[in-house]
Design an enzyme around this catalytic site. Structure first.
Site, mmCIF file in Angstrom:
data_model
loop_
_atom_site.group_PDB
_atom_site.id
_atom_site.type_symbol
_atom_site.label_atom_id
_atom_site.label_comp_id
_atom_site.label_asym_id
_atom_site.label_seq_id
_atom_site.Cartn_x
_atom_site.Cartn_y
_atom_site.Cartn_z
ATOM 1 N N GLU A 62 0.866 -1.193 0.000
ATOM 2 C CA GLU A 62 0.000 0.000 0.000
ATOM 3 C C GLU A 62 0.898 1.236 0.000
ATOM 4 O O GLU A 62 1.218 1.793 1.038
ATOM 5 C CB GLU A 62 -0.908 -0.026 1.221
ATOM 6 C CG GLU A 62 -1.959 1.070 1.229
ATOM 7 C CD GLU A 62 -2.757 1.100 2.514
ATOM 8 O OE1 GLU A 62 -3.590 2.023 2.650
ATOM 9 O OE2 GLU A 62 -2.548 0.240 3.391
ATOM 10 N N HIS B 130 -9.812 0.741 0.698
ATOM 11 C CA HIS B 130 -10.706 1.319 1.718
ATOM 12 C C HIS B 130 -11.536 2.495 1.181
ATOM 13 O O HIS B 130 -11.244 3.670 1.432
ATOM 14 C CB HIS B 130 -9.993 1.690 3.006
ATOM 15 C CG HIS B 130 -8.660 2.352 2.896
ATOM 16 N ND1 HIS B 130 -8.427 3.479 2.141
ATOM 17 C CD2 HIS B 130 -7.477 2.054 3.469
ATOM 18 C CE1 HIS B 130 -7.174 3.836 2.266
ATOM 19 N NE2 HIS B 130 -6.570 2.984 3.070
ATOM 20 N N GLY C 227 -17.395 0.299 12.033
ATOM 21 C CA GLY C 227 -18.235 1.286 12.682
ATOM 22 C C GLY C 227 -17.532 2.605 12.933
ATOM 23 O O GLY C 227 -18.128 3.526 13.506
ATOM 24 N N ASP D 54 -7.933 -4.009 7.533
ATOM 25 C CA ASP D 54 -6.913 -2.955 7.598
ATOM 26 C C ASP D 54 -6.331 -2.912 9.011
ATOM 27 O O ASP D 54 -5.977 -1.846 9.529
ATOM 28 C CB ASP D 54 -7.501 -1.596 7.215
ATOM 29 C CG ASP D 54 -6.415 -0.579 6.843
ATOM 30 O OD1 ASP D 54 -5.268 -1.000 6.581
ATOM 31 O OD2 ASP D 54 -6.703 0.630 6.839
ATOM 32 N N LEU E 33 -7.050 8.720 11.535
ATOM 33 C CA LEU E 33 -7.176 7.268 11.662
ATOM 34 C C LEU E 33 -6.016 6.579 10.952
ATOM 35 O O LEU E 33 -5.527 7.044 9.919
ATOM 36 C CB LEU E 33 -8.503 6.794 11.053
ATOM 37 C CG LEU E 33 -9.780 7.191 11.798
ATOM 38 C CD1 LEU E 33 -11.006 6.823 10.986
ATOM 39 C CD2 LEU E 33 -9.832 6.529 13.164
#
Length: 401
Positions: free
Chosen positions: A141, A230, A268, A292, A326
């Site tokens: 990635e 994602h 979530g 992830d 995040l």
């Protein structure tokens, strides 16, 4: 009573609902030599019978889960250039069995070239078993991503393409051996050429950490890209005049014989349930659940490492220390399956296929992600609330609650 035509033992799973042809069917499942058997041929051609029976107690048998994006877990970070990275991959592969994962792609975030040169030779494609889930190959990635959408990736190691061929990729990675997927930003100079070069070598190309508009994303898909890393995260937002990469879910410029798949971190936190529902309703066949997950998966709250950065865990949220950015999740695949079903209201079958059939099709794994006759007997046994009770690889029990 043993089979009359084979010396290999035959296992019959009884009292179960099996996921086949997108339905949960009240049928038995037959396994021999690590493969799923056609009972009609067994009965009528071989006059064979089961050597052993497994009573599933009215629970669900689904194909084993496949995680195509997992950065580490249980204290191990795949992006750390440690001489013990083999042990890290082995430890994670063993522990994710309890979450129903039977194969996975160890994932490296944007790193310095020397990290790739040290880590990549140590991670080999391998079959799963009692030692742990199978390794399908590496997911790299970065580092060819857009700095403006770097997310938690280290800015100093982000690269641009300098040439039109594989030279840049090979210079940074050292080799593409055992590399299954690469995430890149197609809008970079020579990015489209890199998409084509990787695709021609059989590497799955994913679009992510990108400011690509829809036209650039469509060009990349036409050049061979088949995945979105994602969805919604680390990319330009959906806009009604230019829906960006998100627009691929409804694009009429995707070749008819192709499916664009997209990863969703259904924890979530990374994606609002309404956004998850919108994506699923727009393009249900492309949704691939990914964790992830980072090194802190399975660990307590507090500070941990991701690549070269400190990250902080609070509840189910992982952020760059001192920031709100995040940086991956600490969720497990079975948690993603349950949250996805609850958030979207989809059926058990749909939720389970998003973690098995869809990632298998994304990676062109013809013998995984399904319980069709002849497929690999990688299985997960679940209760009615989709909690994992046992995991099997090639028909062998490798974990049991």
């Amino acid at each position: 009573m043993p089979s009359t035509k084979s010396d290999s033992p035959i296992t019959q799973f009884v009292n179960c609902k099996i996921l086949r042809d997108h339905k949960l069917l009240r049928e038995d499942l037959w396994v021999r030599d690590g493969k799923i058997l056609d009972p009609q041929k067994l009965f009528f051609d071989e006059h064979g019978y089961a050597d052993q029976r497994v009573d599933c107690k009215n629970q669900i048998i689904a194909p084993g889960f496949i995680d195509v994006q997992i950065n580490g877990g249980f204290g191990w970070d795949f992006s750390q250039a440690s001489g013990d990275i083999r042990t890290g991959v082995s430890e994670v592969s063993k522990k994710i069995l309890e979450h129903g994962v039977t194969s996975f792609c160890p994932t490296l975030v944007t790193s310095a070239a020397e990290v790739y040169h040290q880590v990549l030779p140590q991670v080999k494609v391998r079959n799963g078993g009692k030692h742990g889930a199978g390794v399908l190959g590496l997911h790299l990635e970065g580092p060819f991503i857009n700095k403006n959408k770097k997310g938690a990736h280290v800015k100093e190691h982000i690269r641009t393409f300098q040439s039109r061929g594989l030279e840049d990729l090979l210079e940074v990675y050292g080799s593409l051996d055992n590399v299954t997927m690469v995430t890149l930003a197609p809008e970079l100079d020579h990015g489209q050429a890199a998409v084509k070069a990787l695709s021609q070598r059989g590497v799955t190309v994913s679009l992510g950490h990108s400011e690509a508009d829809l036209a650039q994303a469509e060009e990349a898909v036409q050049g061979g890209a088949s995945f979105i890393t994602h969805l919604f995260n680390a990319m330009s937002p959906f806009r009604h005049r230019d829906p960006s990469i998100v627009g691929l879910l409804a694009s009429d410029q995707v070749p008819k014989e192709r499916t664009v798949y997209y990863g969703m971190i259904a924890d979530g936190i990374h994606t609002h349930p309404a956004a998850l529902k919108i994506a699923h309703r727009t393009h249900p066949d492309g949704l691939v659940l990914v964790t992830d997950a980072i090194a802190a998966m399975g660990l307590s709250e507090g500070r941990h490492r991701l690549g070269e950065q400190d990250i902080e865990i609070k509840g189910l949220q992982a952020c760059v220390a001192g920031e709100d950015t995040l940086c991956g999740s600490i969720t497990t695949m079975d948690m993603c399956v349950r949250h996805f079903q609850k958030a979207t209201g989809c059926s058990e079958e749909v939720a389970l296929e998003a973690a098995s059939l869809h990632p298998a099709r994304l990676l062109n794994l013809a013998n995984k992600g399904t319980l069709d006759f002849g497929a690999d007997a990688d299985l997960v046994l679940l209760d009615e609330k989709l909690h994992v009770k046992a995991t099997y690889i090639s028909g062998e029990e490798v974990w049991k609650k």
